[in-house]
Design a protein around this motif. Structure first.
Motif, PDB file in Angstrom:
ATOM      1  N   THR A  34       2.101  -2.140 -16.962  1.00  0.00           N
ATOM      2  CA  THR A  34       2.316  -1.625 -15.618  1.00  0.00           C
ATOM      3  C   THR A  34       0.969  -1.288 -14.988  1.00  0.00           C
ATOM      4  O   THR A  34      -0.038  -1.129 -15.683  1.00  0.00           O
ATOM      5  N   VAL A  35       0.975  -1.186 -13.663  1.00  0.00           N
ATOM      6  CA  VAL A  35      -0.300  -1.079 -12.937  1.00  0.00           C
ATOM      7  C   VAL A  35      -0.274   0.112 -11.983  1.00  0.00           C
ATOM      8  O   VAL A  35       0.620   0.226 -11.138  1.00  0.00           O
ATOM      9  N   GLY A  36      -1.255   0.985 -12.122  1.00  0.00           N
ATOM     10  CA  GLY A  36      -1.438   2.088 -11.182  1.00  0.00           C
ATOM     11  C   GLY A  36      -2.633   1.788 -10.288  1.00  0.00           C
ATOM     12  O   GLY A  36      -3.604   1.176 -10.723  1.00  0.00           O
ATOM     13  N   VAL A  37      -2.535   2.217  -9.037  1.00  0.00           N
ATOM     14  CA  VAL A  37      -3.621   1.946  -8.081  1.00  0.00           C
ATOM     15  C   VAL A  37      -4.257   3.270  -7.645  1.00  0.00           C
ATOM     16  O   VAL A  37      -3.552   4.229  -7.326  1.00  0.00           O
ATOM     17  N   SER A  38      -5.582   3.293  -7.635  1.00  0.00           N
ATOM     18  CA  SER A  38      -6.311   4.471  -7.168  1.00  0.00           C
ATOM     19  C   SER A  38      -6.508   4.361  -5.661  1.00  0.00           C
ATOM     20  O   SER A  38      -7.093   3.391  -5.175  1.00  0.00           O
TER      21      SER A  38
ATOM     22  N   THR B 246      -9.938  -0.091   1.825  1.00  0.00           N
ATOM     23  CA  THR B 246      -8.542   0.348   1.923  1.00  0.00           C
ATOM     24  C   THR B 246      -7.582  -0.809   2.217  1.00  0.00           C
ATOM     25  O   THR B 246      -6.517  -0.903   1.595  1.00  0.00           O
ATOM     26  N   ALA B 247      -7.968  -1.705   3.148  1.00  0.00           N
ATOM     27  CA  ALA B 247      -7.051  -2.801   3.501  1.00  0.00           C
ATOM     28  C   ALA B 247      -6.777  -3.683   2.280  1.00  0.00           C
ATOM     29  O   ALA B 247      -5.629  -4.091   2.033  1.00  0.00           O
TER      30      ALA B 247
ATOM     31  N   ASN C 207      -8.456  -0.272  -8.607  1.00  0.00           N
ATOM     32  CA  ASN C 207      -8.543   0.093  -7.184  1.00  0.00           C
ATOM     33  C   ASN C 207      -7.707  -0.857  -6.333  1.00  0.00           C
ATOM     34  O   ASN C 207      -7.643  -0.711  -5.115  1.00  0.00           O
ATOM     35  N   GLY C 208      -7.062  -1.827  -6.960  1.00  0.00           N
ATOM     36  CA  GLY C 208      -6.079  -2.673  -6.277  1.00  0.00           C
ATOM     37  C   GLY C 208      -6.655  -3.811  -5.469  1.00  0.00           C
ATOM     38  O   GLY C 208      -5.913  -4.694  -5.032  1.00  0.00           O
TER      39      GLY C 208
END
Ligand code: SF4
Length: 296
Positions: free
Chosen positions: A37-41, A62-63, A19-20
């Motif tokens: 590698t990194v994906g963000v939800s 979110t921030a 979730n970053g």
């Protein structure tokens, strides 16, 4: 142990989904070291993302997620893309354009988990609302030629409609080629099968003592090797869109009465979206592949 089971001509890619909110320079150093590698939800702008992604203290995340994305963007090659779960309450164009503003290489849209026994929320069951929502994303994506990102679900429909192979296991007829490694090291087939039944995705394998071969040949995953339409319901086998749709994502086909031999719970949505994309391709002068056009 894992690398012992991998033939030398096979490339294994590792991608982490987060979730970053806790991405830091130290984590990025580690990901760079191991080529992860990194994906963000992220489901969209704050109002959209906050519907389902609040912190444990019920505050907006979110921030923090955006800060994590900006850190990722500062390391070329590490940012795998963004993943958003479709929520009909959000505006599809607003969601798409917001996600696109981070210049991700890929935007993945996921349909909410659902089965025939626990169908997804809808406002009007007579309308293919998820198909209409994704069609509006398609139109927004197509409207701006300067966009460099892929929208995986839509690009797959384009590829499969043209007779090429798709990249994800949610569409098309090719057997899936990915496994999920959980943070405790356990190896699973499709982690979202947990939405069907707790334990459904469990293989009893882990990266410390088992090889990928053990996962590929696991009895629970053997059905994934069935290519073509053999594993699908009769309705899907007769469907003119089957070469593109492939019966949809496996967990979405489930019912207690018939197992996985059902059309997707998103059948009408997928049919609407595929026809929308194919209509657009034809208006732009593309010829559909023979199977995608329903002639085989
Ligand atoms: S559109 Fe419906 S019937 Fe056709 S392949 Fe997809 S899920 Fe099956």
């Amino acid at each position: 142990m894992l690398k012992d089971g991998i033939p030398s001509d096979v490339e294994v890619r590792f991608e982490l989904q987060t979730n970053g909110t806790l991405v830091s320079e130290a984590w990025l150093d580690l990901f760079e070291q191991y080529a992860v590698t990194v994906g963000v939800s992220l489901d969209g702008p704050p109002a959209a993302n906050d519907r389902h992604r609040l912190t444990h203290a019920s505050r907006s995340s979110t921030a923090s997620a955006v800060r994590g994305i900006e850190l990722l963007r500062s390391r070329p090659g590490l940012f795998a893309g963004l993943l958003a779960v479709v929520d009909l309450a959000n505006d599809p164009v607003e969601v798409h354009d917001y996600l696109a503003s981070f210049e991700p290489p890929v935007i993945d849209f996921g349909l909410p988990h659902g089965t025939h026994d626990a169908p997804p929320d809808r406002n009007d069951p007579a309308v293919p609302e998820y198909g209409v929502w994704m069609s509006r994303v398609y139109d927004a994506w197509l409207a701006r030629p300067e966009y460099q990102h892929s929208v995986r679900m839509l690009e797959d429909i384009v590829a499969l409609s043209s007779g090429a192979r798709g990249a994800v296991e949610t569409l098309g007829l090719a057997p899936p080629a990915s496994v999920v490694i959980e943070s405790d090291g356990s190896v699973e087939g499709v982690d979202t099968l947990r939405s069907v039944e707790e334990g459904e995705s469990w293989l009893g394998l882990d990266v410390f003592s088992d090889s990928f071969d053990a996962a590929i040949h696991h009895p629970k995953l053997l059905h994934r090797q069935e290519s073509g339409t053999a594993a699908l319901s009769e309705e899907c086998q007769r469907c003119p869109l089957v070469a593109v749709c492939g019966g949809g994502y496996q967990p979405h086909r489930f019912s207690a009465a018939r197992g996985y031999r059902n059309p997707s719970v998103y059948c009408a949505d997928l049919a609407y979206l595929i026809r929308h994309v194919q209509g657009s391709l034809q208006r732009h002068g593309w010829a559909l592949g023979a199977a995608a056009a329903g002639s085989s």
